[in-house]
Design a protein around this motif. Structure first.
Motif, mmCIF file in Angstrom:
data_model
loop_
_atom_site.group_PDB
_atom_site.id
_atom_site.type_symbol
_atom_site.label_atom_id
_atom_site.label_comp_id
_atom_site.label_asym_id
_atom_site.label_seq_id
_atom_site.Cartn_x
_atom_site.Cartn_y
_atom_site.Cartn_z
ATOM 1 N N ASN A 109 0.792 -1.230 0.000
ATOM 2 C CA ASN A 109 0.000 0.000 0.000
ATOM 3 C C ASN A 109 0.823 1.279 0.000
ATOM 4 O O ASN A 109 0.255 2.358 -0.093
ATOM 5 N N ARG A 110 2.148 1.185 0.134
ATOM 6 C CA ARG A 110 2.963 2.388 0.207
ATOM 7 C C ARG A 110 4.297 2.150 -0.482
ATOM 8 O O ARG A 110 5.043 1.261 -0.088
ATOM 9 N N ARG A 111 4.569 2.956 -1.514
ATOM 10 C CA ARG A 111 5.829 2.856 -2.234
ATOM 11 C C ARG A 111 6.318 4.257 -2.577
ATOM 12 O O ARG A 111 5.561 5.066 -3.099
ATOM 13 N N SER A 132 3.302 5.970 -4.411
ATOM 14 C CA SER A 132 1.865 5.923 -4.144
ATOM 15 C C SER A 132 1.611 5.478 -2.718
ATOM 16 O O SER A 132 2.393 4.738 -2.130
ATOM 17 N N TYR A 133 0.502 5.952 -2.202
ATOM 18 C CA TYR A 133 -0.077 5.463 -0.954
ATOM 19 C C TYR A 133 -1.390 4.834 -1.375
ATOM 20 O O TYR A 133 -2.325 5.537 -1.732
ATOM 21 N N GLY A 134 -1.436 3.530 -1.403
ATOM 22 C CA GLY A 134 -2.600 2.855 -1.957
ATOM 23 C C GLY A 134 -2.698 3.177 -3.436
ATOM 24 O O GLY A 134 -1.738 3.027 -4.171
ATOM 25 N N GLN A 136 -3.378 6.294 -4.472
ATOM 26 C CA GLN A 136 -3.116 7.732 -4.603
ATOM 27 C C GLN A 136 -1.661 7.989 -4.975
ATOM 28 O O GLN A 136 -0.760 7.689 -4.203
ATOM 29 N N VAL A 138 1.607 10.029 -5.070
ATOM 30 C CA VAL A 138 2.093 11.053 -4.161
ATOM 31 C C VAL A 138 3.506 11.475 -4.546
ATOM 32 O O VAL A 138 4.214 10.760 -5.257
ATOM 33 N N SER A 140 6.936 13.528 -2.517
ATOM 34 C CA SER A 140 7.447 13.972 -1.234
ATOM 35 C C SER A 140 8.878 14.442 -1.427
ATOM 36 O O SER A 140 9.581 13.944 -2.311
ATOM 37 N N SER A 157 5.049 16.801 1.676
ATOM 38 C CA SER A 157 4.337 15.696 1.015
ATOM 39 C C SER A 157 2.991 16.176 0.497
ATOM 40 O O SER A 157 2.349 17.026 1.123
#
Length: 181
Positions: A109-111, A132-134, A136, A138, A140, A157
């Motif tokens: 869920n987080r990469r 991505s977070y899930g 989404q 992103v 940062s 972020s």
């Protein structure tokens, strides 16, 4: 002479615009955190919190009015005062550790992955991350440096989209400028 050459080289980096005057030593993280701006690149200053881990210091939160982008600046007291910029061994080690922590926690869920690294405003070494977070997407930015004898960590972020919710590089430059005042 070598130290002066290294400082000049650090200042002549992205957003540096040439050699900058050294930042006067702060009496501690509280004094340096007090120099942080009320607003930088559209992110407004929020809470100021005491920290004890990984070092004693202060964390100042920032966010855009719509909360689409969030940031923080941590001012930490190192074991010994550090020279301004990201070149000290302590700042380099913390940069490597913090960048690895940001990218090494990959899960389903987080990469996040580093897309670019640069020195910014002569004070920070930064890694620009995307992932991505899930579902989404992103982006940062994580930065480490030193000013006024203190260790600095910074993170911005936000969701990845066009136009961006905030300009992370401008935020870093404006924070550095405020610390130089």
């Amino acid at each position: 002479m070598l130290a002066a050459a290294l400082l000049a080289a650090c200042a002549a980096t992205e957003g540096g615009g040439g050699p900058a005057a050294p930042i006067p030593p702060a009496s501690g993280p509280e004094a340096l955190a007090a120099r942080l701006p009320a607003e930088a690149a559209g992110l407004r200053r929020g809470s100021d919190t005491a920290l004890s881990d990984p070092l004693p210091g202060r964390e100042v939160a920032y966010a855009t009015a719509n909360r689409q982008a969030a940031a923080f600046v941590q001012v930490l007291r190192p074991a010994a005062p550090l020279p301004d910029g990201p070149a000290s061994a302590a700042a380099q080690a913390e940069y490597a550790r913090w960048k690895d922590a940001a990218t090494g926690q990959a899960s389903r869920n987080r990469r996040l992955a580093v897309v670019r690294e640069a020195e910014v405003a002569g004070l920070f070494r930064c890694a620009m991350l995307e992932g991505s977070y899930g579902r989404q997407p992103v982006e940062s930015t994580v930065c480490v440096g030193a000013a006024g004898g203190q260790l600095l960590r910074l993170r911005v972020s936000m969701p990845r989209r066009e136009p961006a919710a905030a300009d992370a590089q401008a935020f870093v430059r404006e924070v550095a400028a405020a610390l130089r005042r």
